[in-house]
Scaffold this motif. Structure first.
Motif, PDB file in Angstrom:
ATOM      1  N   GLY A 273       0.776   4.428   2.860  1.00  0.00           N
ATOM      2  CA  GLY A 273      -0.352   3.590   2.476  1.00  0.00           C
ATOM      3  C   GLY A 273      -1.730   4.110   2.851  1.00  0.00           C
ATOM      4  N   ASP A 274      -1.803   5.110   3.734  1.00  0.00           N
ATOM      5  CA  ASP A 274      -3.112   5.570   4.176  1.00  0.00           C
ATOM      6  C   ASP A 274      -3.372   7.051   3.898  1.00  0.00           C
ATOM      7  N   ASN A 275      -2.637   7.625   2.960  1.00  0.00           N
ATOM      8  CA  ASN A 275      -2.946   9.040   2.668  1.00  0.00           C
ATOM      9  C   ASN A 275      -3.124   9.345   1.179  1.00  0.00           C
TER      10      ASN A 275
ATOM     11  N   LYS B 262       0.684   5.261  19.935  1.00  0.00           N
ATOM     12  CA  LYS B 262       1.610   4.237  19.425  1.00  0.00           C
ATOM     13  C   LYS B 262       2.578   4.851  18.401  1.00  0.00           C
ATOM     14  N   LYS B 263       2.053   5.768  17.585  1.00  0.00           N
ATOM     15  CA  LYS B 263       2.914   6.441  16.600  1.00  0.00           C
ATOM     16  C   LYS B 263       3.940   7.325  17.316  1.00  0.00           C
ATOM     17  N   LEU B 264       3.482   7.981  18.389  1.00  0.00           N
ATOM     18  CA  LEU B 264       4.418   8.852  19.129  1.00  0.00           C
ATOM     19  C   LEU B 264       5.520   8.039  19.809  1.00  0.00           C
TER      20      LEU B 264
ATOM     21  N   LYS C 287       0.841  -1.205   0.000  1.00  0.00           N
ATOM     22  CA  LYS C 287       0.000   0.000   0.000  1.00  0.00           C
ATOM     23  C   LYS C 287       0.879   1.258   0.000  1.00  0.00           C
ATOM     24  N   ASP C 288       1.968   1.216   0.776  1.00  0.00           N
ATOM     25  CA  ASP C 288       2.931   2.341   0.761  1.00  0.00           C
ATOM     26  C   ASP C 288       3.467   2.535  -0.653  1.00  0.00           C
ATOM     27  N   GLU C 289       3.806   1.401  -1.285  1.00  0.00           N
ATOM     28  CA  GLU C 289       4.418   1.473  -2.626  1.00  0.00           C
ATOM     29  C   GLU C 289       3.429   1.993  -3.664  1.00  0.00           C
TER      30      GLU C 289
ATOM     31  N   CYS D 216       8.742   9.455   0.665  1.00  0.00           N
ATOM     32  CA  CYS D 216       7.995   8.241   1.026  1.00  0.00           C
ATOM     33  C   CYS D 216       8.769   7.473   2.089  1.00  0.00           C
ATOM     34  N   GLN D 217       8.110   6.464   2.667  1.00  0.00           N
ATOM     35  CA  GLN D 217       8.781   5.650   3.692  1.00  0.00           C
ATOM     36  C   GLN D 217       9.268   4.316   3.127  1.00  0.00           C
ATOM     37  N   CYS D 218       8.778   3.948   1.928  1.00  0.00           N
ATOM     38  CA  CYS D 218       9.218   2.698   1.281  1.00  0.00           C
ATOM     39  C   CYS D 218      10.420   2.998   0.377  1.00  0.00           C
TER      40      CYS D 218
HETATM   41  N1  LIG Z   1       0.795   3.057   5.962  1.00  0.00           N
HETATM   42  C1  LIG Z   1       0.851   4.043   6.847  1.00  0.00           C
HETATM   43  N2  LIG Z   1       2.003   4.689   7.037  1.00  0.00           N
HETATM   44  C2  LIG Z   1       2.078   5.718   7.905  1.00  0.00           C
HETATM   45  C3  LIG Z   1       0.955   6.115   8.637  1.00  0.00           C
HETATM   46  C4  LIG Z   1      -0.259   5.405   8.438  1.00  0.00           C
HETATM   47  O1  LIG Z   1      -1.304   5.704   9.061  1.00  0.00           O
HETATM   48  N3  LIG Z   1      -0.277   4.385   7.531  1.00  0.00           N
HETATM   49  N4  LIG Z   1       1.043   7.157   9.488  1.00  0.00           N
HETATM   50  C5  LIG Z   1       2.177   7.817   9.641  1.00  0.00           C
HETATM   51  C6  LIG Z   1       2.283   8.939  10.570  1.00  0.00           C
HETATM   52  O2  LIG Z   1       1.093   9.283  11.072  1.00  0.00           O
HETATM   53  C7  LIG Z   1       3.370   7.498   8.896  1.00  0.00           C
HETATM   54  N5  LIG Z   1       3.227   6.376   8.056  1.00  0.00           N
END
Ligand SMILES: Nc1nc2c(c(=O)[nH]1)N=C(CO)CN2
Ligand SMILES: Nc1ncnc2c1ncn2[C@@H]1O[C@H](COP(=O)(O)OP(=O)(O)OP(=O)(O)O)[C@@H](O)[C@H]1O
Length: 243
Positions: A139-141, A215-217, A23-25, A165-167
């Motif tokens: 993947g979620d934005n 959890k993200k923090l 999904k990220d990709e 991106c994170q991927c």
């Molecule tokens: N797939 C995915 N990646 C993320 C997400 C997220 O909700 N989904 N939220 C983030 C920071 O809030 C950073 N990266």
């Protein structure tokens, strides 16, 4: 941090949250294609790197997270600690707080998913006033990117909007490491060799956040700690409370 170094932390985060890499990709590829439509890839990374280097290298940086403490810490920092030559990197909604306090952030790092719907509108305003925007795909934005990217279309070609991106990054996208907008500001400052980094508006124990954000923090805190431990000078990255 380059992707090779980042990959093991990234895999750990995907597992922790149950986020599928595909999904990220998919979102990263969508963003890459949007840039492909309007700008050439030739020398693009060189240009972006020199823009970021000029902004950040050897400069004192203030990284602004969007905890409720941000405004108070910003005002106190300006009054008591600032030398007046800092550059400001704002994490998503922190840009709104800075604008409300008459400060245009130099750089905004955002996934366009801030806690207030107005945050993205304020980020568009900041870009019009000269801020650089690092816009992140995950993947979620995808819905947020589809909604807001058209507002920046005239800026894409001017290297003012920098996609991340994170991927593993496809063409046009960059990945300096990091997960939440706030810790990614610190990874960015570190990648471009800031002289120092002061963090304001970071409250990892904030009781007002929902469980997923908490959890993200926790991840953000660990990643910032990781960057601090890698730094040879332990004084280089400090929270406001440590000044
Ligand atoms: N797939 C995915 N990646 C993320 C997400 C997220 O909700 N989904 N939220 C983030 C920071 O809030 C950073 N990266
Ligand atoms: N108590 C806090 N509440 C919210 N954000 C915080 C807090 N402490 C630090 N931050 C940092 O501020 C950043 C910006 O937060 P904001 O709520 O505006 O955006 P967000 O898009 O929801 O953040 P993200 O998507 O990265 O979780 C976060 O990414 C986080 O790193």
């Amino acid at each position: 941090m380059n992707f090779t170094e980042w990959e093991s932390y990234y895999t750990e985060i995907l597992n922790k949250f149950g986020f599928p890499k595909e999904k990220d990709e998919k979102t990263a590829l969508w963003l890459s294609n949007e840039f492909k439509k309007v700008c050439s890839l030739e020398n693009r990374n060189d240009k972006i790197f020199s823009i970021l280097e000029e902004k950040i290298s050897r400069r004192p940086v203030v990284v602004c997270g969007n905890a409720p403490s941000l405004e108070k810490e910003y005002i106190a920092f300006l009054k008591e600690k600032s030398r007046g030559n800092e550059i400001y990197i704002a994490a998503d909604g922190a840009a709104t707080v800075l604008l409300q306090n008459n400060r245009i952030p130099d750089i905004i790092v955002t996934d366009l998913d801030g806690k207030h719907p107005n945050d993205a509108i304020k980020e568009i305003e900041a870009v019009d006033k000269g801020a650089l925007l690092l816009v992140h795909a995950h993947g979620d934005n995808l819905d947020k990117l589809e909604k807001y990217l058209p507002a920046f279309s005239d800026k894409i070609n001017q290297n003012t909007i920098i996609p991340t991106c994170q991927c593993r990054p496809p063409d046009y996208l960059l990945n300096f490491g990091g997960f939440t907008d706030g810790d990614r500001c610190v990874f960015l400052a570190d990648a471009f060799n800031a002289a120092s980094v002061v963090l304001i508006g970071f409250d990892f124990k904030d009781p007002s956040v929902l469980p997923l954000k908490k959890k993200k923090l926790e991840c953000a805190e660990k990643l910032i700690q990781l960057i601090r431990e890698k730094e040879q000078n332990p004084e280089k990255i400090r929270f406001y409370s440590e000044l």
